[in-house]
Motif scaffolding. Structure first.
Motif, PDB file in Angstrom:
ATOM      1  N   PRO A  72       1.827   3.547   1.190  1.00 47.15           N
ATOM      2  CA  PRO A  72       1.400   2.192   0.839  1.00 47.15           C
ATOM      3  C   PRO A  72       0.910   1.445   2.067  1.00 47.15           C
ATOM      4  O   PRO A  72       1.517   1.529   3.141  1.00 47.15           O
ATOM      5  CB  PRO A  72       2.671   1.550   0.278  1.00 47.15           C
ATOM      6  CG  PRO A  72       3.787   2.361   0.782  1.00 47.15           C
ATOM      7  CD  PRO A  72       3.262   3.748   1.010  1.00 47.15           C
ATOM      8  N   PHE A  73      -0.204   0.773   1.903  1.00 46.87           N
ATOM      9  CA  PHE A  73      -0.809   0.077   3.030  1.00 46.87           C
ATOM     10  C   PHE A  73      -1.157  -1.326   2.564  1.00 46.87           C
ATOM     11  O   PHE A  73      -2.058  -1.521   1.768  1.00 46.87           O
ATOM     12  CB  PHE A  73      -2.067   0.822   3.484  1.00 46.87           C
ATOM     13  CG  PHE A  73      -2.630   0.288   4.753  1.00 46.87           C
ATOM     14  CD1 PHE A  73      -1.984   0.531   5.968  1.00 46.87           C
ATOM     15  CD2 PHE A  73      -3.804  -0.447   4.754  1.00 46.87           C
ATOM     16  CE1 PHE A  73      -2.503   0.046   7.147  1.00 46.87           C
ATOM     17  CE2 PHE A  73      -4.311  -0.935   5.945  1.00 46.87           C
ATOM     18  CZ  PHE A  73      -3.684  -0.685   7.149  1.00 46.87           C
ATOM     19  N   GLY A  74      -0.439  -2.284   3.027  1.00 48.68           N
ATOM     20  CA  GLY A  74      -0.627  -3.619   2.486  1.00 48.68           C
ATOM     21  C   GLY A  74      -0.108  -3.648   1.068  1.00 48.68           C
ATOM     22  O   GLY A  74       0.643  -2.762   0.649  1.00 48.68           O
ATOM     23  N   GLY A  75      -0.502  -4.661   0.346  1.00 51.23           N
ATOM     24  CA  GLY A  75       0.036  -4.803  -0.994  1.00 51.23           C
ATOM     25  C   GLY A  75      -0.554  -3.818  -1.973  1.00 51.23           C
ATOM     26  O   GLY A  75       0.170  -3.268  -2.797  1.00 51.23           O
TER      27      GLY A  75
END
Lengths: 386, 130
Positions: A72-75
């Motif tokens: 997961p990268f950011g939201g």
């Protein structure tokens, strides 16, 4: 009537000790507490299942040297990645402390955590159980109060009964004959009429009434009447409406000659009465009947009069009965003038008490008493007045 | 209706007492909440200490400070947690003391309010009779 109640004040409505509303409130409060605890329980259960899933996951990770995952990268974004060092974990111990652990060690920590969670779960369950018991108690108390269940203090009953009858007897002995005669004379005319009616319509009605009277469960069989009454023990056990009927009936026929005896029996019985608040209507109807039947017609007539009188009377009784009722009910306003009322008072008073306390419980009685429409309405009126 | 000065005074008294009582009740509730929080923290710290005690001397321990993990000496971490537990338990004890105090005050205030109410009732009933 009020005096009689106070004297015998052995019967107190549960609802007078604590209002049904308050009991309900208590129930609601406990229910709220229970639901709160239930939420906590659910929360704990969730933790526990999460913990178990996590343990399984952690056990699986070191099985491979590396895992292909989406990181997961950011939201909202992910990018592909590889999980390496699959046997190194940073475990949050709490309070911001982390420890570097292997998968096996991590599982151990997690299991310890699971155990403490289970302990909490158990204690919470116990609390909920306690609360539920409490709620049940409050609930039953509330329903009892709402139903008009009566709280009886036997000591008081006995004292009151013993004292009153003793005093009553003396007076009653003197005055009995006089008042009886007068009342009887009045009643006789009515009774005769009633009897005629009864005979006509009585067969059907009589049967009905008998059944109802029979419902009253009686341990005390004094006369033929008792036989009828005995049959129905189950019906009113709780409210014991019928007991009154029985008692009343029994004493009345005898009333003529051996009043004292009757009174005594009444006293003894009275405690039982108090236990079982009987039907108001039935009482009244019988009261009406009793003077006439006992005087003139004897037992046979009594039966007849009773049965028909209640159902049939309505019109005629309304017209004629007022006097009788008044005398019998309101501590014999008419009879009081005669002076013989004392005995009656004892009876009526007890009766009234019961009925008073019973008022709430009466719905069941009303069915039985439905036949004696007249007395019932009267009673209600009186109640309303109070 | 002309309430007698005595009655008015009583009612005044009652009001002020009732206010004091409600204030105390609020304090008690607040105290309960704080206490609950502290007990939760205490439990968590005890858990941490248990885990720390189970760690090898060689294992690395980090503390989360803001956004970063700072490496800490294991012994130091243990000492810190112990100190924290100590602090929390003394705090709990203190809270217990104040709570007891408050509850005593509360009951005495409640008695006072009840007494005043009874007096007011007595005065009123006496008046209505006369």
């Amino acid at each position: 009537m009020a005096d009689g109640q106070e004297k015998k004040g052995t019967v107190t409505l549960l609802s007078s000790l604590f209002s049904a509303k308050e009991a309900e409130k208590a129930v609601r409060r406990v229910q709220e507490a229970i639901s709160d605890r239930q939420k906590e329980l659910d929360c704990l259960r969730e933790f526990l299942t999460d913990n178990k899933a996590l343990i399984q996951h952690v056990q699986k990770l070191p099985e491979e040297l590396s895992h292909d995952i989406m990181v997961p990268f950011g939201g909202a974004a992910f990018f592909p990645g590889r999980l390496i060092h699959t046997n190194e974990f940073m475990v949050l111990l709490g309070e911001g402390y982390y420890a570097e652990r292997s998968a096996k060690q991590t599982v151990e920590i997690l299991q310890r955590r699971g155990k403490s969670l289970e302990a909490q779960l158990e204690s919470l369950k116990r609390v909920v159980k306690d609360l539920e018991l409490e709620a049940k108690f409050f609930d039953s108390a509330a329903t009892e109060a709402a139903e008009g269940v009566v709280h009886i203090r036997e000591e008081y009953v006995e004292d009151a009964e013993n004292q009153q009858p003793g005093t009553d007897k003396k007076n009653s002995e003197i005055c009995e004959e006089e008042k009886e005669e007068e009342e009887y004379a009045k009643l006789m005319a009515r009774l005769n009429e009633l009897e005629k009616e009864e005979e006509e319509a009585g067969s059907d009605l009589a049967e009905d009434e008998y059944d109802e009277t029979a419902r009253t469960s009686d341990e005390y069989e004094e006369d033929e009447e008792s036989e009828d009454e005995e049959e129905d023990t189950g019906y009113m056990n709780v409210k014991a409406k019928n007991h009154k009927n029985i008692y009343e009936e029994v004493p009345f026929p005898k009333a003529r000659g051996p009043l004292k005896v009757q009174e005594r029996s009444m006293q003894h019985d009275a405690s039982k009465w108090s236990l079982h608040p009987s039907d108001q209507p039935s009482v009244h109807s019988k009261v009406h009947v009793f003077p006439t039947g006992s005087l003139e017609n004897n037992l046979e007539q009594l039966h007849m009069t009773r049965n028909p009188s209640q159902p049939l009377k309505t019109n005629e009784y309304l017209q004629k009965a007022p006097n009788v009722q008044a005398s019998s009910e309101s501590s014999s306003s008419t009879s009081s003038s005669l002076g013989s009322s004392t005995e009656r008072k004892a009876f009526t008073g007890s009766i009234i008490e019961h009925s008073y306390g019973l008022s709430l419980a009466q719905p069941t009685n009303s069915a039985a008493s439905g036949q004696s429409s007249r007395p019932v309405s009267r009673f209600k009126l009186q109640k309303g007045g109070r | 209706m002309a309430a007698s000065p005595a009655l008015r005074e009583l009612q005044h008294d009652l009001e002020s007492q009732a206010n004091a009582l409600s204030k105390i009740q609020k304090d008690v509730a607040k105290n309960h909440q704080v206490r609950k929080q502290y007990t939760i923290q205490l439990g968590e710290n005890e858990l941490v200490l248990k885990e720390l005690d189970l760690l090898n001397e060689s294992s690395n321990v980090y503390k989360l400070i803001g956004p970063v993990l700072v490496k800490q000496d294991l012994a130091e971490a243990r000492a810190n947690v112990r100190k924290r537990i100590e602090y929390i338990s003394t705090e709990l004890k203190r809270l217990d003391g104040t709570l007891q105090d408050l509850e005593d005050k509360q009951s005495s205030k409640r008695d006072a309010v009840l007494k005043i109410q009874q007096r007011i009732q007595a005065v009123q009933s006496g008046k209505s009779k006369s």
